[in-house]
Design an enzyme around this catalytic site. Structure first.
Site, PDB file in Angstrom:
ATOM      1  N   LYS A  48      36.822  45.629  39.884  1.00  0.00           N
ATOM      2  CA  LYS A  48      37.885  44.990  40.628  1.00  0.00           C
ATOM      3  C   LYS A  48      39.208  44.675  39.548  1.00  0.00           C
ATOM      4  CE  LYS A  48      35.844  40.599  38.947  1.00  0.00           C
ATOM      5  NZ  LYS A  48      34.739  39.301  39.214  1.00  0.00           N
ATOM      6  N   TYR A 276      65.829  34.734  20.031  1.00  0.00           N
ATOM      7  CA  TYR A 276      66.166  33.527  20.691  1.00  0.00           C
ATOM      8  C   TYR A 276      65.755  32.348  20.250  1.00  0.00           C
ATOM      9  CZ  TYR A 276      66.948  36.580  24.691  1.00  0.00           C
ATOM     10  OH  TYR A 276      67.505  37.790  25.607  1.00  0.00           O
TER      11      TYR A 276
HETATM   12  C1  LIG Z   1      33.789  39.382  38.381  1.00  0.00           C
HETATM   13  C2  LIG Z   1      32.393  39.302  39.115  1.00  0.00           C
HETATM   14  C3  LIG Z   1      31.251  40.190  38.350  1.00  0.00           C
HETATM   15  C4  LIG Z   1      31.314  40.729  36.980  1.00  0.00           C
HETATM   16  O1  LIG Z   1      31.355  39.621  35.926  1.00  0.00           O
HETATM   17  P1  LIG Z   1      31.348  40.155  34.491  1.00  0.00           P
HETATM   18  O2  LIG Z   1      31.335  38.674  33.906  1.00  0.00           O
HETATM   19  O3  LIG Z   1      32.899  40.586  34.324  1.00  0.00           O
HETATM   20  O4  LIG Z   1      30.450  41.051  34.114  1.00  0.00           O
HETATM   21  C5  LIG Z   1      30.119  40.147  39.076  1.00  0.00           C
HETATM   22  N1  LIG Z   1      29.841  39.499  40.369  1.00  0.00           N
HETATM   23  C6  LIG Z   1      30.790  38.957  40.890  1.00  0.00           C
HETATM   24  C7  LIG Z   1      30.409  38.140  42.195  1.00  0.00           C
HETATM   25  C8  LIG Z   1      32.049  38.857  40.388  1.00  0.00           C
HETATM   26  O5  LIG Z   1      33.130  37.905  40.985  1.00  0.00           O
END
Ligand SMILES: *Cc1c(COP(=O)(O)O)cnc(C)c1O
Length: 397
Positions: A48, A276
């Site tokens: 994702k 800056y």
């Molecule tokens: C992002 C997510 C994961 C992965 O989690 P990690 O801590 O990066 O391993 C697994 N399940 C769901 C539902 C998530 O949203």
């Protein structure tokens, strides 16, 4: 797609700032997950948010070569992008159905998690997919976020049955709230809630594929492994247990290196103020290097007068403010630098190392945010997995 727009695999170098993504290390970390859960448990990498900023398509392609049998994304459009790139394995969609996309999800064999019965049933009843849509019911076992309450699962399953052949419930999933802190009692409690649910006759008789574990769950809590697991952060080389004691002991290999080069060097006297706001003033005759990277690339502005970079394996401080396109580094203690000298912002340089976890500490955040923030403006260079790495015989580097 951001990963398309920012991937330069060839062509002349433009400004000399880029990130390198070691796909061999991603594959190694995938093997760590596979070895951790043992045979018989599926490992579906979470890609994702463009693989947490590193590039969903190249990562998914490398992992499918390494034998991944499914993937996970948050959004339907992220699943569509995987399909358009030729990824053929099942893809789970964490954030569920988005309105009119049932037909597309079914046609592309994307598998949404369902967590909002009233809305989901309405959307599914109105849809006319040509192929069956495979769905997973997401239950809230204690995360306190998305999910159907355990007490409502049975009724939801029965209601889904009434939709007929075109909707197939293939799985039951849940998510862990506190697995990154190994001693918290909540993980065992969530596992117990799920176990009780799975023992209910209406659930048990369906032989659903069950998934509970993220990276922290699968590495730290064996009872959360079930039929398949959803590792994200560990694949990208960061420990899910940071900053818990022992967080380094995961056997993961770092994946990301962020580099640039000095584009200007100034020798200045004591008493010269920098950039800056003049937030830094030299206290001695100094050499100041300009590096072409800034918050426009995701180099966080809070790193001004706080962060460090590596040059020739040694650490040098970022002085003054981080600008949109530039930072200033005090290199007084290293006479050998010149314009063009390589600078490492993240990752290893010789014996030096700035890991994602250290940058997270500087910023008061977690490794996830550090890599998700890597700017879309940064060219990403992919180091391919070797045949040995793909075959799982890579050394632990
Ligand atoms: C992002 C997510 C994961 C992965 O989690 P990690 O801590 O990066 O391993 C697994 N399940 C769901 C539902 C998530 O949203």
């Amino acid at each position: 797609m951001p990963n398309q727009a920012t991937t330069r695999e060839s062509g002349p170098p433009l400004r000399p700032t880029w990130i390198e993504v070691d796909l061999g290390a991603v594959v190694h970390n995938f093997r760590v997950a596979q070895t951790g859960v043992g045979t018989g448990v599926g490992v579906w990498p979470v890609v994702k948010a463009n693989s947490y900023g590193l590039g969903a398509i190249p990562v998914a392609k490398a992992l499918r070569q390494a034998g991944a049998t499914g993937f996970c994304v948050a959004l339907l459009e992220e699943g569509v992008a995987l399909r358009e790139a030729g990824i053929e394995e099942p893809v789970a969609i964490f954030s569920g159905l988005s309105g009119a996309c049932v037909e597309q999800a079914a046609a592309m064999q994307l598998e949404p998690f369902l967590f909002e019965p009233a809305t989901d049933l309405q959307i599914l009843a109105a849809a006319t997919p040509e192929r069956p849509l495979r769905v997973h019911v997401k239950v809230d076992t204690g995360m306190g976020r998305l999910g159907v309450p355990p007490a409502d699962v049975e009724a939801f399953l029965l209601a889904l049955d009434r939709l007929g052949e075109q909707v197939r419930v293939v799985g039951l999933v849940s998510h862990l709230a506190c697995a990154d802190e190994k001693k918290r009692p909540e993980t065992a409690r969530q596992a117990a809630v799920l176990r009780d649910l799975l023992a209910q006759p209406e659930v048990a008789r369906r032989k659903l594929r069950v998934s509970l574990a993220n990276s922290a769950g699968l590495l730290g809590h064996p009872m959360t492994r079930h039929d398949w697991v959803r590792p994200g952060i560990m694949l990208y080389g960061a420990s899910p247990f940071y900053p818990e004691e022992g967080w380094r002991e995961t056997g993961l290999r770092p994946v990301v290196t962020w580099r640039s080069r000095i584009i200007q060097l100034h020798a200045v006297p004591a008493g010269i103020s920098v950039s800056y706001g003049h937030s830094f003033t030299t206290s001695r005759p100094s050499r100041l290097a300009q590096i072409p990277v800034g918050y426009g690339d995701g180099y966080n502005r809070r790193l001004g007068n706080r962060g460090e970079v590596l040059i020739a394996g040694r650490r040098f401080p970022v002085v003054g403010r981080v600008c949109m396109d530039l930072i200033t580094v005090d290199v007084t203690d290293l006479p050998a630098v010149t314009v063009g000298t390589s600078v490492t912002l993240l990752g290893a340089d010789g014996a030096g190392m700035i890991d994602i976890e250290e940058m997270a500490t500087w910023l008061g955040t977690i490794p996830y945010e550090v890599i998700c923030a890597l700017g879309t403006r940064l060219p990403r260079r992919y180091l391919r997995a070797t045949a040995d790495e793909l075959a799982g015989v890579s050394s632990n580097g």
